[in-house]
Motif scaffolding. Structure first.
Motif, PDB file in Angstrom:
ATOM      1  N   UNK A  58     -10.020  52.638  74.862  1.00 43.68           N
ATOM      2  CA  UNK A  58      -9.343  52.198  74.362  1.00 43.68           C
ATOM      3  C   UNK A  58      -8.024  51.337  74.671  1.00 43.68           C
ATOM      4  N   UNK A  59      -8.075  52.775  75.744  1.00 44.52           N
ATOM      5  CA  UNK A  59      -6.073  52.323  76.427  1.00 44.52           C
ATOM      6  C   UNK A  59      -6.977  50.986  77.495  1.00 44.52           C
ATOM      7  N   UNK A  60      -7.433  50.805  78.277  1.00 40.99           N
ATOM      8  CA  UNK A  60      -8.138  49.562  79.152  1.00 40.99           C
ATOM      9  C   UNK A  60      -8.012  48.309  78.514  1.00 40.99           C
ATOM     10  N   UNK A  61      -7.383  47.687  79.012  1.00 42.39           N
ATOM     11  CA  UNK A  61      -7.539  45.643  78.896  1.00 42.39           C
ATOM     12  C   UNK A  61      -8.823  45.554  78.079  1.00 42.39           C
ATOM     13  N   UNK A  62     -10.087  46.383  78.532  1.00 48.24           N
ATOM     14  CA  UNK A  62     -11.520  45.222  78.501  1.00 48.24           C
ATOM     15  C   UNK A  62     -11.641  45.704  77.283  1.00 48.24           C
ATOM     16  N   UNK A  63     -11.449  46.305  76.152  1.00 50.62           N
ATOM     17  CA  UNK A  63     -11.681  46.531  74.707  1.00 50.62           C
ATOM     18  C   UNK A  63     -10.737  44.527  74.563  1.00 50.62           C
ATOM     19  N   UNK A  64      -9.590  44.786  75.264  1.00 55.06           N
ATOM     20  CA  UNK A  64      -8.529  43.410  74.345  1.00 55.06           C
ATOM     21  C   UNK A  64      -9.612  42.354  75.026  1.00 55.06           C
ATOM     22  N   UNK A  65      -9.628  42.163  76.243  1.00 47.96           N
ATOM     23  CA  UNK A  65     -10.348  41.003  77.077  1.00 47.96           C
ATOM     24  C   UNK A  65     -11.526  40.982  75.890  1.00 47.96           C
ATOM     25  N   UNK A  66     -12.522  41.531  76.397  1.00 48.91           N
ATOM     26  CA  UNK A  66     -13.786  41.435  75.120  1.00 48.91           C
ATOM     27  C   UNK A  66     -13.518  40.595  74.258  1.00 48.91           C
ATOM     28  N   UNK A  67     -13.031  40.983  73.021  1.00 54.82           N
ATOM     29  CA  UNK A  67     -12.296  41.008  71.733  1.00 54.82           C
ATOM     30  C   UNK A  67     -11.872  38.975  71.236  1.00 54.82           C
ATOM     31  N   UNK A  72     -13.083  33.967  70.547  1.00 49.36           N
ATOM     32  CA  UNK A  72     -13.405  32.111  70.810  1.00 49.36           C
ATOM     33  C   UNK A  72     -14.634  32.153  71.389  1.00 49.36           C
ATOM     34  N   UNK A  73     -15.580  32.792  71.662  1.00 50.12           N
ATOM     35  CA  UNK A  73     -17.062  32.043  72.020  1.00 50.12           C
ATOM     36  C   UNK A  73     -17.517  32.032  70.128  1.00 50.12           C
ATOM     37  N   UNK A  74     -17.704  33.336  69.615  1.00 50.72           N
ATOM     38  CA  UNK A  74     -17.735  33.459  68.122  1.00 50.72           C
ATOM     39  C   UNK A  74     -17.662  31.459  67.469  1.00 50.72           C
ATOM     40  N   UNK A  75     -16.211  31.426  67.506  1.00 59.75           N
ATOM     41  CA  UNK A  75     -15.894  30.065  67.081  1.00 59.75           C
ATOM     42  C   UNK A  75     -16.272  29.006  67.438  1.00 59.75           C
ATOM     43  N   UNK A  76     -16.538  28.585  69.198  1.00 62.59           N
ATOM     44  CA  UNK A  76     -16.676  27.555  69.984  1.00 62.59           C
ATOM     45  C   UNK A  76     -18.181  27.400  69.632  1.00 62.59           C
ATOM     46  N   UNK A 123      -9.310  42.369  68.866  1.00 65.45           N
ATOM     47  CA  UNK A 123      -8.198  41.529  69.841  1.00 65.45           C
ATOM     48  C   UNK A 123      -7.038  42.175  69.613  1.00 65.45           C
ATOM     49  N   UNK A 124      -6.859  41.438  68.491  1.00 67.07           N
ATOM     50  CA  UNK A 124      -5.103  41.702  68.006  1.00 67.07           C
ATOM     51  C   UNK A 124      -4.177  42.945  68.261  1.00 67.07           C
ATOM     52  N   UNK A 125      -5.369  43.751  67.449  1.00 67.21           N
ATOM     53  CA  UNK A 125      -4.717  45.637  67.135  1.00 67.21           C
ATOM     54  C   UNK A 125      -5.231  46.276  68.188  1.00 67.21           C
ATOM     55  N   UNK A 126      -5.910  46.462  69.311  1.00 65.37           N
ATOM     56  CA  UNK A 126      -6.434  46.025  70.554  1.00 65.37           C
ATOM     57  C   UNK A 126      -5.348  46.561  71.724  1.00 65.37           C
ATOM     58  N   UNK A 127      -4.680  44.881  71.627  1.00 66.59           N
ATOM     59  CA  UNK A 127      -3.270  44.229  72.171  1.00 66.59           C
ATOM     60  C   UNK A 127      -2.205  45.282  71.926  1.00 66.59           C
TER      61      UNK A 127
END
Length: 136
Positions: A58-67, A72-76, A123-127
């Motif tokens: 949760x404190x790393x950038x992994x969850x933000x980047x993945x979400x 983007x992938x789901x929407x496209x 992604x927004x909440x994890x950011x």
């Protein structure tokens, strides 16, 4: 995770026999759903096993980047699949009685849009969590 599993089930059960008609859009949607389901399952498994891993991830950038990437992938891929379903499956739905592929694939891409929004919000909440700000 449940919505991704429903998307995957709909795509495989109903869309796979018609994948040649839908073309590349079906493959892209299927790949997006499988990849995101795999990563979400792994993250959920890590979160359940250890509270320490929850805090570290949760404190790393992994969850933000993945979400963000999942959003983007789901929407496209859902947009691409919706176009393909409308162009290639709707005519068969209008002509053929009991043609269940069109409603099922429509439900799949609508759930894909919902998943895109859910991953975007996450992604927004994890950011916000990553930057040390409260979520709301």
């Amino acid at each position: 995770m449940v919505l991704s599993a429903i998307c995957l089930t709909l795509a495989l059960d109903y869309g796979l026999p018609y994948s040649s008609r839908m073309g590349e859009s079906f493959a892209v949607f299927l790949m997006t759903t499988c990849a995101c389901l795999l990563v979400v399952s792994l993250l959920l498994f890590c979160y359940i096993i250890s509270a320490n891993s929850f805090n570290l991830i949760r404190s790393s950038v992994l969850e933000t980047v993945f979400n963000t990437l999942a959003c983007v992938l789901y929407l496209t891929s859902s947009s691409y699949l919706s176009w393909s379903v409308y162009i290639w499956l709707l005519p068969s739905y209008r002509i053929t009685p009991h043609f269940t592929v069109y409603p099922a694939m429509s439900a799949a891409y609508i759930l894909g849009f919902v998943l895109g929004v859910v991953h975007g919000l996450d992604a927004w909440t994890s950011y916000r969590h990553l930057k040390g700000r409260p979520s709301m």
